[in-house]
Motif scaffolding. Structure first.
Motif, PDB file in Angstrom:
ATOM      1  N   GLY A 330       5.932   2.957  -5.215  1.00 41.36           N
ATOM      2  CA  GLY A 330       4.653   3.354  -5.572  1.00 41.36           C
ATOM      3  C   GLY A 330       3.433   2.242  -4.797  1.00 41.36           C
ATOM      4  O   GLY A 330       3.444   1.614  -4.134  1.00 41.36           O
ATOM      5  N   GLY A 331       2.577   1.976  -5.915  1.00 40.74           N
ATOM      6  CA  GLY A 331       1.256   1.576  -5.841  1.00 40.74           C
ATOM      7  C   GLY A 331       1.322   0.074  -5.710  1.00 40.74           C
ATOM      8  O   GLY A 331       0.609  -0.577  -5.072  1.00 40.74           O
ATOM      9  N   ASP A 332       2.457  -0.482  -6.420  1.00 40.49           N
ATOM     10  CA  ASP A 332       2.538  -2.006  -6.031  1.00 40.49           C
ATOM     11  C   ASP A 332       3.494  -2.356  -5.236  1.00 40.49           C
ATOM     12  O   ASP A 332       3.535  -3.852  -5.056  1.00 40.49           O
ATOM     13  CB  ASP A 332       3.126  -2.557  -7.743  1.00 40.49           C
ATOM     14  CG  ASP A 332       4.624  -2.019  -7.847  1.00 40.49           C
ATOM     15  OD1 ASP A 332       4.849  -0.861  -7.034  1.00 40.49           O
ATOM     16  OD2 ASP A 332       5.257  -2.389  -8.782  1.00 40.49           O
ATOM     17  N   ILE A 355       1.851  -2.377   1.394  1.00 36.77           N
ATOM     18  CA  ILE A 355       1.120  -2.581   0.166  1.00 36.77           C
ATOM     19  C   ILE A 355       1.305  -1.318  -0.867  1.00 36.77           C
ATOM     20  O   ILE A 355       1.486  -1.400  -2.038  1.00 36.77           O
ATOM     21  CB  ILE A 355      -0.288  -2.480   1.118  1.00 36.77           C
ATOM     22  CG1 ILE A 355      -0.540  -3.753   1.736  1.00 36.77           C
ATOM     23  CG2 ILE A 355      -1.165  -2.534  -0.331  1.00 36.77           C
ATOM     24  CD1 ILE A 355      -1.602  -3.755   2.455  1.00 36.77           C
ATOM     25  N   THR A 356       1.589  -0.066  -0.390  1.00 31.60           N
ATOM     26  CA  THR A 356       1.656   1.007  -0.967  1.00 31.60           C
ATOM     27  C   THR A 356       2.922   1.741  -0.505  1.00 31.60           C
ATOM     28  O   THR A 356       2.942   2.188   0.517  1.00 31.60           O
ATOM     29  CB  THR A 356       0.391   1.740  -1.270  1.00 31.60           C
ATOM     30  OG1 THR A 356      -0.601   1.153  -1.848  1.00 31.60           O
ATOM     31  CG2 THR A 356       0.817   3.026  -2.093  1.00 31.60           C
ATOM     32  N   ALA A 370      16.012   3.843   3.137  1.00 36.25           N
ATOM     33  CA  ALA A 370      14.612   3.507   3.728  1.00 36.25           C
ATOM     34  C   ALA A 370      13.490   3.691   3.042  1.00 36.25           C
ATOM     35  O   ALA A 370      13.502   4.743   2.164  1.00 36.25           O
ATOM     36  CB  ALA A 370      14.845   4.453   5.081  1.00 36.25           C
ATOM     37  N   ALA A 371      12.515   3.122   3.381  1.00 35.14           N
ATOM     38  CA  ALA A 371      11.204   2.878   2.566  1.00 35.14           C
ATOM     39  C   ALA A 371      10.086   2.940   3.487  1.00 35.14           C
ATOM     40  O   ALA A 371      10.069   2.123   4.351  1.00 35.14           O
ATOM     41  CB  ALA A 371      11.126   1.842   1.709  1.00 35.14           C
ATOM     42  N   GLY A 372       9.155   3.955   3.418  1.00 32.15           N
ATOM     43  CA  GLY A 372       8.214   4.247   4.117  1.00 32.15           C
ATOM     44  C   GLY A 372       6.891   3.920   3.155  1.00 32.15           C
ATOM     45  O   GLY A 372       6.707   3.977   2.253  1.00 32.15           O
ATOM     46  N   SER A 373       5.795   3.455   4.174  1.00 33.87           N
ATOM     47  CA  SER A 373       4.667   2.908   3.527  1.00 33.87           C
ATOM     48  C   SER A 373       3.455   3.619   4.030  1.00 33.87           C
ATOM     49  O   SER A 373       3.555   4.376   4.993  1.00 33.87           O
ATOM     50  CB  SER A 373       4.463   1.431   3.622  1.00 33.87           C
ATOM     51  OG  SER A 373       4.281   1.226   4.923  1.00 33.87           O
ATOM     52  N   ASP A 374       2.128   3.409   3.446  1.00 33.01           N
ATOM     53  CA  ASP A 374       1.011   4.076   3.961  1.00 33.01           C
ATOM     54  C   ASP A 374       0.521   3.436   5.381  1.00 33.01           C
ATOM     55  O   ASP A 374      -0.382   4.196   5.706  1.00 33.01           O
ATOM     56  CB  ASP A 374      -0.237   3.803   2.855  1.00 33.01           C
ATOM     57  CG  ASP A 374      -0.434   2.236   2.411  1.00 33.01           C
ATOM     58  OD1 ASP A 374       0.249   1.438   2.882  1.00 33.01           O
ATOM     59  OD2 ASP A 374      -1.273   2.131   1.813  1.00 33.01           O
ATOM     60  N   SER A 375       0.977   2.383   5.674  1.00 31.42           N
ATOM     61  CA  SER A 375       0.549   1.810   7.223  1.00 31.42           C
ATOM     62  C   SER A 375       1.611   2.537   8.102  1.00 31.42           C
ATOM     63  O   SER A 375       1.306   1.981   9.411  1.00 31.42           O
ATOM     64  CB  SER A 375       0.747   0.271   7.042  1.00 31.42           C
ATOM     65  OG  SER A 375       2.014   0.055   6.836  1.00 31.42           O
TER      66      SER A 375
END
Length: 483
Positions: A330-332, A355-356, A370-375
């Motif tokens: 999440g956000g952290d 970042i998020t 797998a982990a996706g981000s806002d970028s």
């Protein structure tokens, strides 16, 4: 009397040999015997009655003649430029009208191109004639061993999917019989591989029977007070859980055909239960709540059974180890590992360059996630190494430039689909064993619009993708044999 009976009904008396057989006078031998014309050829085509006994196609060098020929093919003309689907069979850009026979031959060639056959199924007489005597003797010897075993004669191939180019074919849209009036937010196959559900902002939950040709609509369910943000089957296939930007959610019992409204949850004040995941054992639903809370709800009783608290906002969750563990981000920008048996966090680690966090996906065995981000960055980790302290991802996928909204792994974890809702054609398919992106996806000559969701069939043979235009595009993945 015997002659009359033999003429009308054939021989009614048993055949006798020797001197006694002469007692039946005038009996025609054709009533007693016949000629098996197919004994000398496996494929025999007879001409009309005027040329009896002539067999066409017995010679290995001669071509097999069609059984029936449509005479209108020679006279009719077809304009292939008017229909969009037929433009692909043009040989020249300005070509428009072709003859019927030419049209049929081009359709056959297009079918063979899209549905290639295996080598052993092709009729090739030269290959058979060129086979050496030693090979034929060996084959004859193997025939005896075939009938001495109860094993399968045809062994299914379990070869790995190759990187580079993905072999696929476009099928009729899954919801062609009833397209949605709003964006499609959820598509999912039932565990049987034939039933598909679609849900969107038009408040309609639709079910289709997928066959790749007609894709018949089975039923439409209208939910008047909830624009559907997410809908999915429970893994055991008995229920459908659907939710929207509301304090409540719905549960559809497929056996009893009953829709129940559940919520708000006791002791919670969440304004939205639109995001959730269901455990592989179909026992727990994990809803994303306010201020980093993850709400665990029993699938059977629909009651709150526990809560988990992150430091930042909760944006994505996924289950691992058959539903005994949970991953969240999440956000952290960190990835949390939870043990649902003790309701505790046993590991927390930073997602590199994130970042998020906005999306998560795990393999069925849970050894890769797998982990996706806002970028738009997607990091692929080895879970054992991540828990052991090595936070370096095995591979970083940088093909998306906007926020990763959705990720999905297929059943054998060889394909990872990643997509973003904010840009046209913003969807990529990643080959997991080599960590490379398939270069021929998305299709160069066709737009996917704004992709919003995707699902693979249980056998991997079909892939359905919903977009913001209300269509569910259906594709066949040729590497997989079953849906």
């Amino acid at each position: 009397m015997k002659k009359l009976e033999n003429t009308l009904f054939g021989s009614l008396y048993p055949v006798k040999f020797g001197k006694d057989s002469e007692e039946i006078e005038g009996n025609d031998d054709s009533a007693l015997f016949f000629t098996d014309r197919s004994a000398n050829s496996v494929l025999s085509v007879y001409e009309d009655d005027g040329i009896k006994g002539e067999i066409v196609g017995t010679d290995g060098n001669s071509e097999r003649k069609p059984v029936w020929v449509d005479e209108e093919e020679q006279t009719v003309n077809i304009n292939i430029a008017k229909v969009n689907r037929l433009r692909k069979i043009r040989k020249e850009e300005d070509e428009s009208v072709i003859s019927g026979s030419d049209y049929v031959s081009r359709l056959r060639a297009q079918h063979v191109k899209l549905n290639p056959t295996t080598e052993w199924a092709r009729f090739d007489s030269k290959a058979k004639n060129d086979t050496s005597d030693s090979d034929s003797d060996q084959d004859d010897g193997d025939i005896d061993t075939i009938f001495k075993t109860s094993e399968d004669l045809v062994v299914k191939s379990k070869s790995k999917l190759l990187p580079g180019l993905l072999e696929y074919a476009r099928l009729a849209d899954a919801n062609a019989q009833d397209p949605s009036n709003g964006p499609i937010n959820s598509v999912q196959f039932h565990r049987n591989g034939q039933l598909l559900l679609t849900g969107g902002l038009d408040k309609k939950l639709r079910f289709f029977q997928i066959d790749g040709k007609r894709n018949t609509k089975i039923q439409t369910l209208f939910v008047d007070d909830c624009p559907i943000k997410k809908a999915c089957f429970t893994p055991d296939g008995s229920q459908v859980i659907l939710s929207g930007r509301r304090k409540f959610f719905y549960s559809l019992d497929l056996v009893k055909a009953k829709l129940d409204k559940i919520g708000p949850l006791v002791g919670r004040e969440e304004k939205s239960l639109e995001s959730f995941e269901i455990s592989p054992d179909s026992k727990t639903i994990a809803f994303l709540g306010n201020e980093g809370y993850i709400l665990l709800v029993s699938t059977r009783t629909k009651e709150l059974i526990g809560t988990l608290k992150m430091n930042g906002t909760a944006r994505a969750v996924t289950f691992a180890n058959s539903g005994q563990q949970l991953l969240s981000t999440g956000g952290d920008g960190q990835i949390y590992h939870w043990d649902l048996r003790t309701m505790t966090c046993f590991h927390k680690g930073v997602d590199e360059g994130c970042i998020t966090g906005t999306a998560l996906a795990t393999t069925p065995t849970g050894n890769i996630f797998a982990a996706g981000s806002d970028s738009g960055i997607v990091n692929i980790y080895n879970r054992d190494e991540f828990l052991g302290g090595n936070k370096k991802p095995m591979k970083t996928i940088e093909n998306l430039t906007t926020k990763v909204d959705f990720m999905r792994l297929n059943s054998d974890a060889q394909i990872l689909a990643i997509c973003s809702n904010m840009k046209k054609n913003s969807m990529k398919l990643v080959h997991i064993p080599s960590f490379t992106v398939f270069s021929n996806w998305p299709p160069a000559n066709r737009t996917l619009q704004y992709p919003r969701c995707l699902d693979f069939s249980p056998g991997g043979g079909l892939m359905a993708m919903g977009n913001a235009a209300g269509h569910v595009l259906l594709y066949k993945l040729n590497h997989y044999q079953h849906a």
